[in-house]
Design a protein around this motif. Sequence first.
Motif, short mmCIF file in Angstrom:
data_model
loop_
_atom_site.label_atom_id
_atom_site.label_comp_id
_atom_site.label_asym_id
_atom_site.label_seq_id
_atom_site.Cartn_x
_atom_site.Cartn_y
_atom_site.Cartn_z
N SER A 203 -34.83 -47.56 -22.24
CA SER A 203 -33.96 -47.42 -21.08
C SER A 203 -33.32 -46.04 -21.06
CB SER A 203 -32.89 -48.51 -21.05
OG SER A 203 -32.04 -48.45 -22.18
N LEU A 204 -32.97 -45.51 -22.24
CA LEU A 204 -32.44 -44.14 -22.31
C LEU A 204 -33.51 -43.14 -21.87
CD1 LEU A 204 -30.37 -42.01 -23.11
CD2 LEU A 204 -31.18 -42.22 -25.48
N MET A 205 -34.73 -43.33 -22.32
CA MET A 205 -35.82 -42.42 -21.96
C MET A 205 -36.07 -42.43 -20.45
SD MET A 205 -39.68 -42.23 -23.55
CE MET A 205 -40.11 -43.89 -23.04
N GLY A 206 -36.09 -43.62 -19.86
CA GLY A 206 -36.31 -43.71 -18.42
C GLY A 206 -35.18 -43.07 -17.64
N THR A 207 -33.95 -43.28 -18.07
CA THR A 207 -32.81 -42.69 -17.39
C THR A 207 -32.84 -41.17 -17.49
OG1 THR A 207 -31.49 -44.66 -17.86
CG2 THR A 207 -30.28 -42.68 -17.27
N MET A 208 -33.23 -40.67 -18.65
CA MET A 208 -33.37 -39.22 -18.83
C MET A 208 -34.45 -38.67 -17.90
SD MET A 208 -33.07 -38.95 -22.97
CE MET A 208 -33.61 -37.23 -23.03
N MET A 209 -35.56 -39.39 -17.77
CA MET A 209 -36.64 -38.93 -16.90
C MET A 209 -36.19 -38.90 -15.45
SD MET A 209 -39.61 -37.75 -16.37
CE MET A 209 -40.51 -37.92 -17.91
N ALA A 210 -35.45 -39.92 -15.01
CA ALA A 210 -34.96 -39.95 -13.64
C ALA A 210 -34.01 -38.78 -13.38
CB ALA A 210 -34.26 -41.27 -13.35
N ALA A 211 -33.09 -38.53 -14.30
CA ALA A 211 -32.15 -37.42 -14.15
C ALA A 211 -32.87 -36.07 -14.17
CB ALA A 211 -31.10 -37.47 -15.25
N PHE A 212 -33.85 -35.94 -15.05
CA PHE A 212 -34.64 -34.72 -15.14
C PHE A 212 -35.40 -34.47 -13.83
CE2 PHE A 212 -38.64 -32.68 -17.02
CZ PHE A 212 -38.07 -31.41 -17.12
N GLY A 213 -36.00 -35.52 -13.28
CA GLY A 213 -36.72 -35.40 -12.02
C GLY A 213 -35.80 -34.97 -10.89
N GLU A 214 -34.60 -35.55 -10.84
CA GLU A 214 -33.65 -35.17 -9.80
C GLU A 214 -33.23 -33.70 -9.95
OE1 GLU A 214 -31.52 -39.40 -8.63
OE2 GLU A 214 -30.46 -38.00 -9.94
N SER A 215 -33.05 -33.26 -11.18
CA SER A 215 -32.64 -31.87 -11.41
C SER A 215 -33.74 -30.90 -11.00
CB SER A 215 -32.27 -31.67 -12.88
OG SER A 215 -31.13 -32.43 -13.22
N LEU A 216 -35.00 -31.22 -11.33
CA LEU A 216 -36.11 -30.35 -10.92
C LEU A 216 -36.25 -30.32 -9.39
CD1 LEU A 216 -39.02 -31.01 -13.46
CD2 LEU A 216 -37.44 -29.09 -13.36
N ALA A 217 -36.10 -31.48 -8.77
CA ALA A 217 -36.19 -31.54 -7.31
C ALA A 217 -35.07 -30.73 -6.67
CB ALA A 217 -36.13 -32.99 -6.84
N LEU A 218 -33.87 -30.82 -7.22
CA LEU A 218 -32.74 -30.04 -6.69
C LEU A 218 -32.99 -28.55 -6.86
CD1 LEU A 218 -29.88 -29.79 -5.55
CD2 LEU A 218 -29.01 -30.09 -7.89
N ALA A 219 -33.48 -28.16 -8.02
CA ALA A 219 -33.75 -26.74 -8.27
C ALA A 219 -34.72 -26.18 -7.25
CB ALA A 219 -34.30 -26.56 -9.69
N GLU A 220 -35.80 -26.91 -7.01
CA GLU A 220 -36.80 -26.44 -6.04
C GLU A 220 -36.23 -26.43 -4.62
OE1 GLU A 220 -41.14 -27.35 -7.88
OE2 GLU A 220 -40.15 -29.07 -6.96
N SER A 221 -35.40 -27.42 -4.30
CA SER A 221 -34.86 -27.54 -2.94
C SER A 221 -33.88 -26.42 -2.59
CB SER A 221 -34.16 -28.90 -2.76
OG SER A 221 -35.10 -29.95 -2.87
N VAL A 222 -33.24 -25.85 -3.61
CA VAL A 222 -32.29 -24.76 -3.33
C VAL A 222 -32.90 -23.40 -3.63
CG1 VAL A 222 -30.28 -26.23 -3.69
CG2 VAL A 222 -31.20 -24.93 -5.63
N GLY A 223 -34.23 -23.35 -3.74
CA GLY A 223 -34.93 -22.08 -3.83
C GLY A 223 -35.13 -21.53 -5.23
#
Length: 316
Positions: free
Chosen positions: A189-209
Amino acid sequence: MSPIGFIGLGIMGEGMTGRLLSEGVAGSEDVPLIVWNRTAAKCDELVARFPDKHIQVKSTPKEVVESCSIIFSMLSTPEASLAVFEGETGTLAGVSDGKMIIDCATLAESDMKRMSEQVSSKGGRFLEAPVSGSKAPAHGGQLIFLCSGCESTYNNATVQSALRAMGKAMHYFGNEVGYGTRAKLVVNSLMGTMMAAFGESLALAESVGLNGNTMLEVIGQGAVQCPMFALKGPKMLAKDHAPNFPLQHAHKDMKLAVEMAREAKVEYSVTEGAEQLFQKAREDAMLNVAEQDFSAVFERIHKESMSECSKKRRLG
């Protein structure tokens, strides 16, 4: 010496059996490896990979158990485990006095306890041994075994040799079945939560250029660096989600962990949010990522982000 049995040659089982054979724990004339898999072709592939080893393929799980004293089982889902374990010619049907069943799947705690009671009622011994690790660690002998149940089975010399061949570490949580599963659900569950947070951070990074690869470098240089991020990040940016740990299995584990936390009355809202995100990804028929790697939750994050952008454009 008795042969060693192995039931289930899927993503994890094929690597685990490969380690038993390559490390000499099984596959000799004196200690053959006896296997069964729901898809027989997987057994044929194993025999072809190790032509010089003594491998016997059986037609039912019952036959594997009847032929061995020590039997490992690694099935992918609770449904598969139930069908294979309790079927008319399943694992339980072959259990008799002294048989040692070592189940390495990630199931509900209640499933493990039921299986343990059923094995014990027929004179057998049961060791719960779910693993931390996915496809690559299974092939490389880098799994971590989280064990509880029959102490004499855990300490058996052949079982110890097998666990060392397949893993880099093993932990014994006591003779009460269930604690191995609890430990596994905490980890996954920790690993999955980390993956979800990591994915959101990468998506945010790309979305703001921001450049995704540059941000992976930045993340890898700071306090939040993590082997999983380093391994999965470049593949996620390239949309490479070849399955090492299928998303549907990750979601199953996270759901079980959320239920465990709810029963224990533990605050688990961050993980619960991540579990819901994994569920959306798993059920998204257009994305069709349930059988891809759990890193594919990134695609659902992207989809929701694009949907929000479209809404803002329409409203603007």
